[in-house]
Scaffold this active site. Structure first.
Site, mmCIF file in Angstrom:
data_model
loop_
_atom_site.group_PDB
_atom_site.id
_atom_site.type_symbol
_atom_site.label_atom_id
_atom_site.label_comp_id
_atom_site.label_asym_id
_atom_site.label_seq_id
_atom_site.Cartn_x
_atom_site.Cartn_y
_atom_site.Cartn_z
ATOM 1 N N GLY A 82 8.643 -1.135 -7.248
ATOM 2 C CA GLY A 82 9.304 -2.257 -7.931
ATOM 3 C C GLY A 82 8.297 -3.188 -8.560
ATOM 4 N N GLY A 84 6.124 -5.714 -8.517
ATOM 5 C CA GLY A 84 5.484 -6.528 -7.494
ATOM 6 C C GLY A 84 4.837 -7.783 -8.049
ATOM 7 N N ARG A 85 4.508 -7.732 -9.344
ATOM 8 C CA ARG A 85 3.833 -8.902 -9.936
ATOM 9 C C ARG A 85 4.353 -9.163 -11.339
ATOM 10 N NH1 ARG A 85 -1.987 -6.742 -12.126
ATOM 11 N NH2 ARG A 85 -1.368 -4.604 -12.526
ATOM 12 N N ASP A 117 -1.217 -9.682 -4.451
ATOM 13 C CA ASP A 117 -1.220 -11.126 -4.683
ATOM 14 C C ASP A 117 -0.315 -11.543 -5.844
ATOM 15 O OD1 ASP A 117 -2.649 -10.185 -6.813
ATOM 16 O OD2 ASP A 117 -4.458 -11.380 -6.452
ATOM 17 N N ARG A 171 4.976 -8.216 -22.286
ATOM 18 C CA ARG A 171 5.072 -6.843 -22.767
ATOM 19 C C ARG A 171 6.424 -6.593 -23.425
ATOM 20 N NH1 ARG A 171 3.611 -2.419 -18.492
ATOM 21 N NH2 ARG A 171 5.566 -2.947 -17.483
ATOM 22 N N ARG A 178 12.461 3.932 -15.762
ATOM 23 C CA ARG A 178 11.419 4.901 -15.420
ATOM 24 C C ARG A 178 12.029 6.038 -14.618
ATOM 25 N NH1 ARG A 178 7.039 0.886 -14.246
ATOM 26 N NH2 ARG A 178 7.903 -1.099 -14.897
ATOM 27 N N ASP A 243 6.574 6.432 -11.465
ATOM 28 C CA ASP A 243 7.005 5.072 -11.798
ATOM 29 C C ASP A 243 6.349 4.585 -13.093
ATOM 30 O OD1 ASP A 243 4.808 5.258 -9.814
ATOM 31 O OD2 ASP A 243 4.585 3.130 -10.223
ATOM 32 N N ASP A 253 2.161 0.989 -18.899
ATOM 33 C CA ASP A 253 1.256 0.675 -17.794
ATOM 34 C C ASP A 253 -0.135 1.273 -17.964
ATOM 35 O OD1 ASP A 253 2.743 -1.070 -16.407
ATOM 36 O OD2 ASP A 253 3.307 0.263 -14.769
HETATM 37 P P1 AMP Z 1 0.846 0.252 -11.221
HETATM 38 O O1 AMP Z 1 -0.031 1.303 -10.628
HETATM 39 O O2 AMP Z 1 0.121 -0.853 -11.921
HETATM 40 O O3 AMP Z 1 1.910 0.832 -12.074
HETATM 41 O O4 AMP Z 1 1.563 -0.488 -9.975
HETATM 42 C C1 AMP Z 1 2.077 0.175 -8.862
HETATM 43 C C2 AMP Z 1 2.856 -0.791 -7.987
HETATM 44 O O5 AMP Z 1 2.011 -1.786 -7.401
HETATM 45 C C3 AMP Z 1 3.963 -1.557 -8.700
HETATM 46 O O6 AMP Z 1 5.026 -1.672 -7.794
HETATM 47 C C4 AMP Z 1 3.314 -2.897 -8.981
HETATM 48 O O7 AMP Z 1 4.251 -3.920 -9.148
HETATM 49 C C5 AMP Z 1 2.486 -3.102 -7.707
HETATM 50 N N1 AMP Z 1 1.350 -4.016 -7.931
HETATM 51 C C6 AMP Z 1 0.231 -3.771 -8.641
HETATM 52 N N2 AMP Z 1 -0.607 -4.823 -8.595
HETATM 53 C C7 AMP Z 1 -0.023 -5.767 -7.837
HETATM 54 C C8 AMP Z 1 -0.385 -7.085 -7.395
HETATM 55 N N3 AMP Z 1 -1.538 -7.646 -7.748
HETATM 56 N N4 AMP Z 1 0.495 -7.742 -6.620
HETATM 57 C C9 AMP Z 1 1.666 -7.193 -6.262
HETATM 58 N N5 AMP Z 1 2.058 -5.975 -6.615
HETATM 59 C C10 AMP Z 1 1.244 -5.258 -7.392
HETATM 60 MG MG MG Z 2 3.441 0.857 -12.963
#
Ligand code: AMP
Ligand code: MG
Length: 473
Positions: A82, A84-85, A117, A171, A178, A243, A253
């Site tokens: 989901g 997360g940020r 974070d 974005r 997805r 995802d 991404d």
């Molecule tokens: P990504 O590999 O960037 O597509 O992210 C994979 C997952 O990690 C997704 O659920 C993001 O929302 C979460 N995520 C990545 N960086 C952070 C962060 N700094 N804080 C919280 N969630 C994160």
């Molecule tokens: Mg992602």
């Protein structure tokens, strides 16, 4: 000007997101605004630079949500991912009549943040903007950045010990649906939710698709075409987890991604991809693997008789290779300045074997092939000269050769966001000077011409063999 966005996704399938508001950034400042994209969306750049515009770009508006999804990461299922940020600001219909999502990355922790974070550093957000603009300029379907902002906050370093400037990326995407969204609906929610998700996805992206099987076909085709274009451009996504695979067929991404210098099938730039799962040459196969995970979520909806549904889904997936080869062959022919058809793939395979053997630059080769100066890139040019005789046989002479040269200059970029230059630009931004990153964004937006102010960005990089990125994830 009206800032309110629609919330078509939350309205159609409220089970797939939670209402969530971005953190208020302490001292937000625009680092880069994509004026062309702003106008395409119907926003005036001046308005976006003003107070109301800044509220929109920092997510200080009503109705925003964080989206839930799941996914396979490096081959293993993760039932709970989901945003997360990030938050989904909402959607709008742009000046061309297309529905687009506005999404804000780096917006603080959400209920999906797990240990993270919730923040995003400036360098990686600028990288995502640069890569999106370059791919878009090449005609490759991609999400794009509307703006990059600094938040005025120092955040924990992703590597090393120096705190990094916090940033936001606004974005724009055809949507944020997805493969992982379907996995979440399948693994964690009532089957009825998945049915509504299928309907919404068909209506939004593939209106011609007939039911779940038609949707599988449309998405498979779109992904085959996308990955074919990445391969031709020498692009390595870096984290092709389910995802990070959209149903619209746009790339999304761009974390630890990079563009090839030397052509190497095994090229990996991501520090977390130790096994090379997402290496350059693995991308077409991995995309099919991801589509198979998508198919699994659709099988129960395809028909009552499970064996028959699996057979039907498999028959669609078996067409992936053909669609991929068709798109790849078409693009390769254009890059080589020859008509598409028989023999193109074979000629390409021989060329790439030569490039790999002699460690020749991927993009540089195609550009200089059109300019008639490619032989100089080879340590031993004899095999290349032999290869070129066959190319010329397929192309013809005189006016046809001239037309081919012109056509090649329109598809083979001279400007590439090379690791060595992009890294230097991001480092400068990290240290407080966004100038080089802005120059890079300007250069990649018109990649087929070399303007004098971008002369330093031309030419081969350092080979890229030892280059690693730590961005994203
Ligand atoms: P990504 O590999 O960037 O597509 O992210 C994979 C997952 O990690 C997704 O659920 C993001 O929302 C979460 N995520 C990545 N960086 C952070 C962060 N700094 N804080 C919280 N969630 C994160
Ligand atoms: Mg992602």
């Amino acid at each position: 000007m009206e800032i309110s966005l629609e919330q078509s996704y939350a309205a159609a399938i409220p089970e797939l997101s939670v209402p969530w508001r971005a953190e208020v950034p302490p001292r937000p400042e625009l680092v880069w605004l994509n004026e062309e994209l702003a106008r395409e969306l119907g926003y005036s750049p001046d308005w976006l630079r003003g107070e109301e515009g800044l509220s929109l770009l920092t997510g200080q508006i009503d109705g925003t949500t964080a989206q839930a999804y799941a996914g396979h990461q490096f081959g293993s299922p993760n039932p709970q991912l989901g945003d997360g940020r990030a938050v989904l600001l909402g959607d709008l219909v742009d000046t061309r009549g297309n529905r687009r999502d506005l999404h804000l990355k780096g917006a603080g922790r959400t209920p999906f943040a797990r240990g993270g974070d919730g923040k995003a550093p400036l360098g990686p957000m600028l990288r995502e903007a640069v890569i999106g603009e370059w791919l878009h300029a090449l005609g490759v379907p991609t999400t794009r950045a509307l703006a990059v902002l600094s938040t005025g906050e120092r955040i924990a370093p992703r590597q090393g010990v120096t705190p990094e400037p916090g940033a936001l990326l606004v974005r724009v995407a055809a949507s944020h649906l997805r493969v992982g969204t379907f996995e979440h609906a399948t693994w964690n929610l009532d089957p009825e939710v998945r049915e509504r998700l299928v309907e919404y996805t068909i209506q939004r992206h593939h209106p011609q698709a007939d039911g779940p099987l038609g949707l599988l076909e449309a998405v498979t085709r779109a992904q085959a075409e996308l990955v074919a274009q990445w391969m031709l451009a020498g692009f390595v996504h870096g984290v092709l987890n389910t995802d990070n695979v959209t149903l619209s067929g746009e790339g999304i991404d761009y974390g630890p991604c990079a563009v090839l210098d030397v052509h190497r099938r095994g090229a990996v730039f991501s520090s977390i991809d130790r096994g090379g799962r997402y290496a350059y040459g693995n991308q077409p196969g991995i995309a099919l693997w991801n589509l198979s995970r998508f198919a699994e979520t659709l099988v129960p909806l395809i028909g009552e008789e499970p064996n028959l549904a699996v057979e039907q889904a498999t028959a669609v997936l078996e067409q992936y290779e053909g669609w991929y080869q068709e798109a790849y062959g078409r693009g390769l022919a254009a890059k080589l300045g020859i008509p598409p058809g028989e023999g193109v793939q074979e000629l390409g395979a021989e060329l790439f074997a030569l490039l790999e053997e002699q460690q020749v630059d991927h993009t540089g080769l195609f550009r200089r092939l059109g300019e008639g100066s490619a032989a100089a890139l080879f340590r031993d040019s004899a095999p290349f000269e032999e290869w070129k005789v066959r190319l010329q046989g397929m192309r013809g002479d005189g006016p046809r050769a001239e037309a081919a040269r012109e056509g090649m200059a329109r598809v083979n970029p001279v400007i590439v966001p090379r690791n060595v230059h992009l890294d230097a630009a991001l480092r400068a931004a990290h240290l407080g000077d966004p100038g080089p990153a802005r120059t890079m964004l300007d250069a990649v937006s018109r990649p087929f011409e070399l303007r004098p102010e971008h002369a330093h960005l031309e030419g081969a990089g350092d080979g890229g063999e030892h280059f690693l990125t730590f961005c994203g994830t």
